[in-house]
Design an enzyme around this catalytic site. Sequence first.
Site, mmCIF file in Angstrom:
data_model
loop_
_atom_site.group_PDB
_atom_site.id
_atom_site.type_symbol
_atom_site.label_atom_id
_atom_site.label_comp_id
_atom_site.label_asym_id
_atom_site.label_seq_id
_atom_site.Cartn_x
_atom_site.Cartn_y
_atom_site.Cartn_z
ATOM 1 C CG HIS A 19 -1.994 -1.175 0.981
ATOM 2 N ND1 HIS A 19 -2.592 -1.832 2.026
ATOM 3 C CD2 HIS A 19 -2.479 -1.766 -0.149
ATOM 4 C CE1 HIS A 19 -3.403 -2.775 1.541
ATOM 5 N NE2 HIS A 19 -3.339 -2.758 0.237
ATOM 6 C CG HIS A 42 -6.676 -10.389 -8.014
ATOM 7 N ND1 HIS A 42 -6.119 -10.003 -9.212
ATOM 8 C CD2 HIS A 42 -6.929 -11.721 -8.112
ATOM 9 C CE1 HIS A 42 -6.035 -11.085 -10.002
ATOM 10 N NE2 HIS A 42 -6.516 -12.131 -9.359
ATOM 11 C CB SER A 101 -5.293 -2.141 -2.977
ATOM 12 O OG SER A 101 -6.137 -3.196 -3.385
ATOM 13 C CD GLU A 119 -12.759 -10.254 -4.331
ATOM 14 O OE1 GLU A 119 -11.668 -9.677 -4.279
ATOM 15 O OE2 GLU A 119 -12.874 -11.481 -4.175
ATOM 16 N N GLY A 145 -10.592 -10.618 -12.542
ATOM 17 C CA GLY A 145 -9.823 -9.388 -12.743
ATOM 18 C C GLY A 145 -8.779 -9.504 -13.836
ATOM 19 C CG ASP A 165 -2.870 -7.920 -3.954
ATOM 20 O OD1 ASP A 165 -2.089 -8.850 -3.678
ATOM 21 O OD2 ASP A 165 -3.476 -7.258 -3.091
HETATM 22 C C1 LIG Z 1 -4.720 -10.547 -1.775
HETATM 23 S S1 LIG Z 1 -6.458 -10.284 -1.879
HETATM 24 C C2 LIG Z 1 -6.592 -8.643 -2.444
HETATM 25 C C3 LIG Z 1 -6.231 -7.579 -1.466
HETATM 26 C C4 LIG Z 1 -6.380 -6.179 -1.979
HETATM 27 N N1 LIG Z 1 -5.781 -5.990 -3.293
HETATM 28 C C5 LIG Z 1 -5.748 -5.206 -0.999
HETATM 29 O O1 LIG Z 1 -4.571 -4.850 -1.173
HETATM 30 O O2 LIG Z 1 -6.423 -4.792 -0.076
HETATM 31 C C6 LIG Z 1 -6.896 -11.181 -3.304
HETATM 32 C C7 LIG Z 1 -8.377 -11.124 -3.656
HETATM 33 O O3 LIG Z 1 -8.543 -11.615 -4.981
HETATM 34 C C8 LIG Z 1 -9.788 -12.292 -5.063
HETATM 35 N N2 LIG Z 1 -9.704 -13.122 -6.285
HETATM 36 C C9 LIG Z 1 -9.183 -14.361 -6.465
HETATM 37 N N3 LIG Z 1 -9.145 -14.675 -7.761
HETATM 38 C C10 LIG Z 1 -9.644 -13.616 -8.450
HETATM 39 C C11 LIG Z 1 -9.823 -13.304 -9.829
HETATM 40 N N4 LIG Z 1 -9.476 -14.172 -10.787
HETATM 41 N N5 LIG Z 1 -10.338 -12.105 -10.146
HETATM 42 C C12 LIG Z 1 -10.687 -11.195 -9.202
HETATM 43 N N6 LIG Z 1 -10.528 -11.420 -7.886
HETATM 44 C C13 LIG Z 1 -10.017 -12.604 -7.508
HETATM 45 C C14 LIG Z 1 -9.884 -13.019 -3.742
HETATM 46 O O4 LIG Z 1 -11.217 -13.341 -3.456
HETATM 47 C C15 LIG Z 1 -9.282 -11.978 -2.791
HETATM 48 O O5 LIG Z 1 -10.289 -11.171 -2.237
#
Ligand SMILES: C[S@@+](CC[C@H](N)C(=O)[O-])C[C@H]1O[C@@H](n2cnc3c(N)ncnc32)[C@H](O)[C@@H]1O
Length: 281
Positions: A19, A42, A101, A119, A145, A165
């Site tokens: 971040h 993500h 994020s 998401e 994503g 991410d």
């Molecule tokens: C590491 S977390 C994201 C944290 C966020 N970027 C942050 O920094 O606060 C990863 C997220 O990606 C989601 N996810 C998993 N595969 C995905 C995809 N193919 N497309 C979008 N989201 C996805 C998960 O459900 C999870 O909530």
Amino acid sequence: MLSYRHSFHAGNHADVLKHIVLMLIIESLQQKEKGFYYLDTHAGAGLYRLFSQEAEKTAEYAEGIGRLWQRDDLPTEVDRYVKLIRKLNYGGKELRYYAGSPLLAANLLRPQDRALMMELHPSDFPLLRNNFKEFENVTVKIGDGFQQVKATLPPKERRGLVLIDPPYELKEDYDLVVKAIEEGYKRFATGVYAIWYPVVLRQQTKRMIKGLEATGIRKILQIELAVRPDSEQRGMTASGMIVINPPWTLEKQMKSILPYLSTALAPQGTGSWSVNWITPE
Ligand SMILES: C[S@@+](CC[C@H](N)C(=O)[O-])C[C@H]1O[C@@H](n2cnc3c(N)ncnc32)[C@H](O)[C@@H]1O
């Protein structure tokens, strides 16, 4: 299948690094008046209650943002990041919420900037949507994503930042990142791409970096922060951000704050950091 929930990890040392880098890139894009496009592939839920059952179970935030919250000697860049989190805690003294994020970014965006937050998780998506009711220039969508990299680039603004991410819960994520970067870069070579990665097994990180090198893309900066040395045992010892087309100020900024962060986040003295070019200009 989708078992990863970011609420267990929100505010940990990896989020702190991710971040801060995100904030610095956005600040740098905002040196110009012209708006830009932000894609968060993500996004997670956007806002996390640190007194929730999930967060209290792992208490990872205590060894991340928790280690910076009360300090009065923060370097300016880190101070700006902590102030942002403080704002989302309604200016209070107590650390109760952590912003993910999408919410951090949305709080920095100007009216001329625009964002898409993706998401996939059916439980996290409604939380995300709920956190963005007030933001006119932010769209939130449920879905994959990675696909939006291909679908939405190049942006009409011709300026943009893509944060990738994934949870890396499935090993395929490492390959999907490289594929998404190839596709994105083909369409939008001047964009800034920021990829977060965990160091759990060093081999997996190395493979992804080799894959990125093989794309032939230039100007790839790698920033890493470890709280412990690499280990074969379970658990994340370090994390990093790989930034393609980084703002010219980022390398210097990170080199100046990482010595502080690696000591503050690993007070037992096991921390380390690095900033190097995977491929230079
Ligand atoms: C590491 S977390 C994201 C944290 C966020 N970027 C942050 O920094 O606060 C990863 C997220 O990606 C989601 N996810 C998993 N595969 C995905 C995809 N193919 N497309 C979008 N989201 C996805 C998960 O459900 C999870 O909530």
